[in-house]
Scaffold this active site. Structure first.
Site, PDB file in Angstrom:
ATOM      1  CE1 TYR A 112      -7.432   0.261  -0.389  1.00 41.21           C
ATOM      2  CE2 TYR A 112      -5.459   1.524  -0.908  1.00 41.21           C
ATOM      3  CZ  TYR A 112      -6.193   0.350  -0.981  1.00 41.21           C
ATOM      4  OH  TYR A 112      -5.668  -0.724  -1.640  1.00 41.21           O
ATOM      5  CD  GLU A 200      -7.521  -3.427  -0.922  1.00 42.37           C
ATOM      6  OE1 GLU A 200      -7.393  -2.801  -1.962  1.00 42.37           O
ATOM      7  OE2 GLU A 200      -8.361  -4.333  -0.779  1.00 42.37           O
TER       8      GLU A 200
END
Ligand code: GDP
Ligand code: MN
Length: 391
Positions: A112, A200
């Site tokens: 991530y 993101e």
């Protein structure tokens, strides 16, 4: 403002961030063409991804892998027009109108990486985790030390040593570090140049042959900076936005839908906030935030009223106006017009103060309509909450 994954990947590509090859498709034919091109170019599979402004698509059935063109077309046919429900869409879900058809990649690890503005530090912050793919909020709650943070000095931007540090902490191999630096530098440049509020990549992947890719991409932009990004404004997809909010934006009304049943019409953002507070204090729940603005005219007030009333969860309306530039008689005219036009049956509580308040009250009285005129904000809040709860 939010955009779709395929649009975010289009932006990232321009900044040298590696994304899988693929194209957006709105029909089975377009899906077939893109899948065909990808297989001809050597893809071992394609992934069909529903494009909606919400995450959690994987778990909801909006991300499917096909091993042939025929299979991709079949999946595309099923997904287009489907109501996709994820933990972020609410139970009503979203109708899928666009797909992203992309080559599959041999995933080794799902990581991530994200950038957002940390308001307490007053700086952008890179957040990264080796536990990618899944919901990062869950990782943050259960295992906060698994989230790495690197604050960025806005004057300097992301410095190569910071990117290297993150790469090592993420457990990337030494030979991947330069790639990671290029990747993160591209992300930061995209974030900064576009006035993004959130960027993101989940998952950010390593492949079995050592390459790094953004497998998913989400970018939100600061609405207040959109005036200097006409190209980004073009990417807006109003089908993904709340229809009432879209309607409100046409008339320059500042409207945000909320979950309660007390419709609120207020002038000025500060007064609107105070009104929501006092409604809650009186035991109620606002159905919306609505600031008609300081200089609203009767027509805008009519539109604002129509928008409030087309929200079926509204059981009573509170109009809280301090007449300054917007005079109270103008407001009253708008309210009476709108009440007649929409044949309103709901209780309406008004608290009015300021310029031409007497004339305003007179207009309401003469209308013959059933308005409840309150004396103070507290009194108004209590009356409207009682009316909403009785409905
Ligand atoms: P989200 O669920 O809305 O966040 O959608 P994502 O784009 O993140 O996809 C969800 C999951 O689908 C990812 O975490 C991957 O595990 C999987 N996935 C997405 N694209 C591919 C791909 O190209 N190949 C493989 N094998 N899995 C993929
Ligand atoms: Mn994702």
């Amino acid at each position: 403002m939010k955009i779709h994954e395929y649009q975010a990947k289009g932006i990232l590509k321009k900044y040298g961030v590696a994304v899988p090859r693929g194209e957006m498709a709105t029909t089975r034919e377009e899906a077939e063409r893109t899948a065909g091109n990808l297989f001809s170019a050597g893809a071992s599979g394609v992934v069909v991804k529903a494009q909606i402004h919400a995450g959690g698509r994987g778990k909801g059935g909006g991300v499917k892998i096909a091993k042939s063109v025929e299979e991709a077309v079949e999946l595309a046919g099923k997904m287009l027009g489907m109501r996709l429900v994820t933990h972020q869409t609410g139970p009503e879900g979203r109708i899928v109108q666009r797909l992203l058809i992309e080559e599959t990649l041999p995933i080794e690890k799902e990581l991530y990486i994200g950038i957002l503005v940390d308001r307490e530090e007053g700086k952008p912050v890179f957040m990264a985790s080796a536990a990618g793919g899944m919901e990062i909020e869950q990782v943050a709650a259960q295992n906060p030390q698994a989230i790495l943070k690197e604050y960025i000095d806005p004057g300097m931007g992301l410095e190569p040593f910071q990117a290297r540090k993150l790469a090592f902490q993420l457990g990337l191999k030494p030979q991947q570090v330069n790639q990671a630096v290029q990747f993160m530098t591209g992300l930061y440049k995209a974030f900064e140049d576009t006035d993004a509020s959130l960027l993101e990549i989940n998952p950010f992947i390593t492949t079995t042959d050592g390459r790094l890719f953004a497998l998913d991409a989400k970018i939100n932009f600061d609405d207040n900076a959109l005036f200097r990004h006409p190209d980004i404004r073009e990417l807006r997809d109003v089908d993904e936005e709340d229809p009432l909010e879209v309607e409100a934006s046409k008339y320059n009304l500042n409207y945000i839908k909320l979950d309660g049943n007390v419709g609120c019409m207020v002038n000025g953002a500060g007064l609107a906030m105070a009104t929501m507070d006092i409604v809650k204090y009186a035991g109620g729940m606002p159905a919306n935030f609505l600031d008609v603005g300081g200089g609203a005219n009767a027509e805008q007030v009519t539109h604002a009223f129509e928008i409030l009333l087309s929200d079926k969860s509204v059981k009573a309306v509170l109009i809280n106006i301090f007449g300054g530039i917007l005079r109270v008689d103008t407001l009253a005219t708008g309210v009476v017009e709108a009440a007649r036009k929409t044949n309103i049956q709901l209780p309406i509580v008004l608290r009015l103060e300021g310029t031409n308040v007497e004339e305003g009250r007179e207009i309401l009285k003469q209308s013959g309509l059933n308005f409840i005129v309150a004396e103070t904000m507290k009194d108004a809040a209590e009356q409207v909450v009682a009316a909403a709860n009785a409905a």
